[in-house]
Scaffold this active site. Structure first.
Site, PDB file in Angstrom:
ATOM      1  N   LYS A   1       0.867  -1.181   0.000  1.00 54.80           N
ATOM      2  CA  LYS A   1       0.000   0.000   0.000  1.00 54.80           C
ATOM      3  C   LYS A   1       0.900   1.227   0.000  1.00 54.80           C
ATOM      4  CE  LYS A   1      -3.910   0.469   0.277  1.00 54.80           C
ATOM      5  NZ  LYS A   1      -4.757   0.549  -0.921  1.00 54.80           N
TER       6      LYS A   1
ATOM      7  N   ASP B   1       0.406  -0.103  -4.800  1.00 52.11           N
ATOM      8  CA  ASP B   1      -0.921   0.512  -4.920  1.00 52.11           C
ATOM      9  C   ASP B   1      -0.942   1.888  -4.259  1.00 52.11           C
ATOM     10  OD1 ASP B   1      -3.583   1.206  -4.962  1.00 52.11           O
ATOM     11  OD2 ASP B   1      -4.201  -0.283  -3.463  1.00 52.11           O
TER      12      ASP B   1
ATOM     13  N   HIS C   1      -9.925  -7.270  -4.078  1.00 56.10           N
ATOM     14  CA  HIS C   1      -9.590  -6.157  -3.196  1.00 56.10           C
ATOM     15  C   HIS C   1     -10.070  -6.495  -1.787  1.00 56.10           C
ATOM     16  CE1 HIS C   1     -11.575  -2.593  -1.256  1.00 56.10           C
ATOM     17  NE2 HIS C   1     -10.392  -2.051  -1.448  1.00 56.10           N
TER      18      HIS C   1
ATOM     19  N   ASN D   1     -10.757  -4.751   2.428  1.00 61.93           N
ATOM     20  CA  ASN D   1     -10.719  -3.738   3.501  1.00 61.93           C
ATOM     21  C   ASN D   1     -10.502  -4.483   4.814  1.00 61.93           C
ATOM     22  OD1 ASN D   1     -13.168  -2.084   1.679  1.00 61.93           O
ATOM     23  ND2 ASN D   1     -11.353  -1.017   2.390  1.00 61.93           N
TER      24      ASN D   1
ATOM     25  N   HIS E   1      -6.573  -7.953   4.354  1.00 62.64           N
ATOM     26  CA  HIS E   1      -6.023  -7.233   5.508  1.00 62.64           C
ATOM     27  C   HIS E   1      -5.911  -8.154   6.724  1.00 62.64           C
ATOM     28  CE1 HIS E   1      -7.107  -3.705   3.136  1.00 62.64           C
ATOM     29  NE2 HIS E   1      -6.705  -2.875   4.078  1.00 62.64           N
TER      30      HIS E   1
ATOM     31  N   ARG F   1     -15.761   5.758   9.171  1.00 64.62           N
ATOM     32  CA  ARG F   1     -14.313   5.734   8.994  1.00 64.62           C
ATOM     33  C   ARG F   1     -13.826   7.095   8.528  1.00 64.62           C
ATOM     34  NH1 ARG F   1     -10.955   1.721   4.868  1.00 64.62           N
ATOM     35  NH2 ARG F   1      -9.045   2.943   4.880  1.00 64.62           N
TER      36      ARG F   1
HETATM   37 MG   LIG Z   1      -6.311  -0.780  -4.284  1.00 63.00          MG
END
Ligand SMILES: [Mg+2]
Length: 431
Positions: free
Chosen positions: A201, A229, A329, A331, A358, A411
């Site tokens: 990231k 990314d 993807h 989170n 994650h 968030r």
């Molecule tokens: Mg991404």
């Protein structure tokens, strides 16, 4: 179908769990990540479960849509979608709200995706019920496994050692800001989980420093596929300059520049395939990418906002039609989301890249039996009925208690970063 399997009750429980101070383009993670746990109960007492976003707009949408399910058969997914769409109409955005969405990484706030997110939240729980009724794992309801294990990647982050407002003991990972610290983080994660590809990231430190991080990883882990990314936080010019420095090193280049037009400008000058979870995030955007000759070559899907497991299977057919790659993807999430992803990915033959997760950044769990175990970076596809995981009631109560006390309802990585740096603007692209 007998009425005993009709859906009788829906429970939505917001939860919060510890999350490390991970840096990203929007700012930094807050000490608590929010999710929701969905339980759909039939008159016969079966309970199907799922995990989704936990931000306030999502909780409101779930609450608004839940009555639509009462009386439905768990098999009636199409009818559920019609009813949800009728109940959850996205509000009209003001121009500033619309622009605000573009810089946010908080998925619960993407109101344009509300219907798809709610459909997904209910679909997986209904599939869990179907699997229990048919005594089949969800992957079998999706056509059966194309593979018996699903590979995930080591998802590295630049991070601080502690939160500015650290409410519990700091995480065990320590600081990661230099290339050496990044390599140490990768080493630790790979030793522990066996991942065989690495994602970084980025979009948070100066790009040259992040490129040096990737080059250090390439040297430390020769032959391991690497991705970076920056979440659209680099200009086209910066994106092209950095990819030159990373020649021969990247497996794919994820969202370097903002917007599909920015990505197309990068694609014209760069032979590394571009991947995205930012500019192809629904079927309308898929079409726009196709209309432009597919500057984006790899779609990073996420069943939580693409409309569920079946919608993601439909996406995979489109990807095959247009010669695009497909991966996933992620989170911040817990085991219910991970296992749903695993059923889905097992059912998609096209899925040729290791998926993002994650999961290593979390140390809490809501499923019975605790944390799920990776083998050489992969998760074995469950063979027991439905999702193959059930809720640990004590853990659910504890995580809900976290939610009640954490003080976070939406968030806000930008607001959190301003606690460290009051001057931080969040302007994108920053570099
Ligand atoms: Mg991404």
């Amino acid at each position: 179908m007998s009425t005993s399997h009709q859906i009788r009750h829906i429970r939505i429980t917001p939860i919060a769990f510890r999350d490390p101070p991970l840096l990203n383009a929007a700012g930094i993670h807050e000490p608590w990540a929010l999710r929701s746990i969905i339980e759909i109960e039939t008159a016969s007492g079966l309970v199907g479960i799922n995990e989704s976003y936990g931000d306030q707009p999502m909780l409101d949408a779930l609450a608004k849509a839940a009555p639509a399910l009462v009386g439905l058969s768990p098999w009636a997914l199409n009818e559920m979608e019609v009813r949800v769409a009728a109940l959850v109409t996205p509000p009209k955005l003001t121009a500033s709200e619309f622009l605000g969405q573009q810089v946010s990484l908080a998925p619960g706030t993407h109101v344009s995706k509300t219907v798809a997110k709610v459909v997904s939240a209910f679909e997986v729980a209904m599939l869990d019920l179907q699997g229990q009724m048919a005594k089949a794992p969800i992957v079998d309801l999706l056509g059966g496994p194309a593979r018996d294990r699903v590979p995930y990647s080591a998802y590295l982050f630049y991070k601080y050692a502690e939160h500015v407002d650290q409410p519990y003991a700091p995480d065990a990972w320590g600081e990661a800001l230099t290339p050496a610290q990044l390599v140490a983080q990768a080493r630790r994660m790979i030793d522990q989980y066996g991942f065989q590809s690495i994602k970084l990231k980025a979009g948070t430190l100066p790009p040259e420093q992040e490129a040096a991080g990737i080059l250090a990883l390439a040297e430390a882990f020769p032959g391991t596929p690497l991705r970076i990314d920056p979440n659209g936080n680099w200009t086209v010019e910066t994106s092209l300059k950095i990819v030159q420095q990373l020649r021969g090193v990247l497996e794919y280049y994820e969202d370097p520049a903002p917007g599909l037009d920015g990505m197309a400008a990068v694609a014209r000058e760069c032979d590394v395939p571009l991947a995205t979870n930012m500019v192809v995030t629904d079927f309308a955007e898929f079409r726009r990418n196709a209309d432009m000759g597919c500057p984006v070559k790899i779609v990073l899907s996420d069943h939580h906002y693409w409309g569920g497991l079946r919608a993601t299977q439909r996406l995979s057919t489109l990807c095959r039609t247009f010669d695009l790659g497909l991966s996933m993807h992620s989170n911040s999430h817990l085991g219910v989301s991970l296992v749903a992803m695993t059923h889905l990915c097992a059912s998609v033959p096209l899925l040729t890249y290791a998926c993002d997760t994650h999961y290593p950044w979390q140390d809490e769990e809501v499923v019975e039996g605790g944390r799920l175990q990776f083998e050489q970076g992969s998760l074995r596809v469950p063979t027991t009925p439905g999702l193959g995981v059930t809720l640990d009631r004590e853990a659910l109560a504890r995580l809900h208690d976290n939610y009640l006390h954490c003080g976070i309802r939406n968030r806000d990585d930008l607001g959190q970063m301003r606690k460290y740096d009051p001057e931080f603007t969040g302007r994108q692209p920053r570099f």
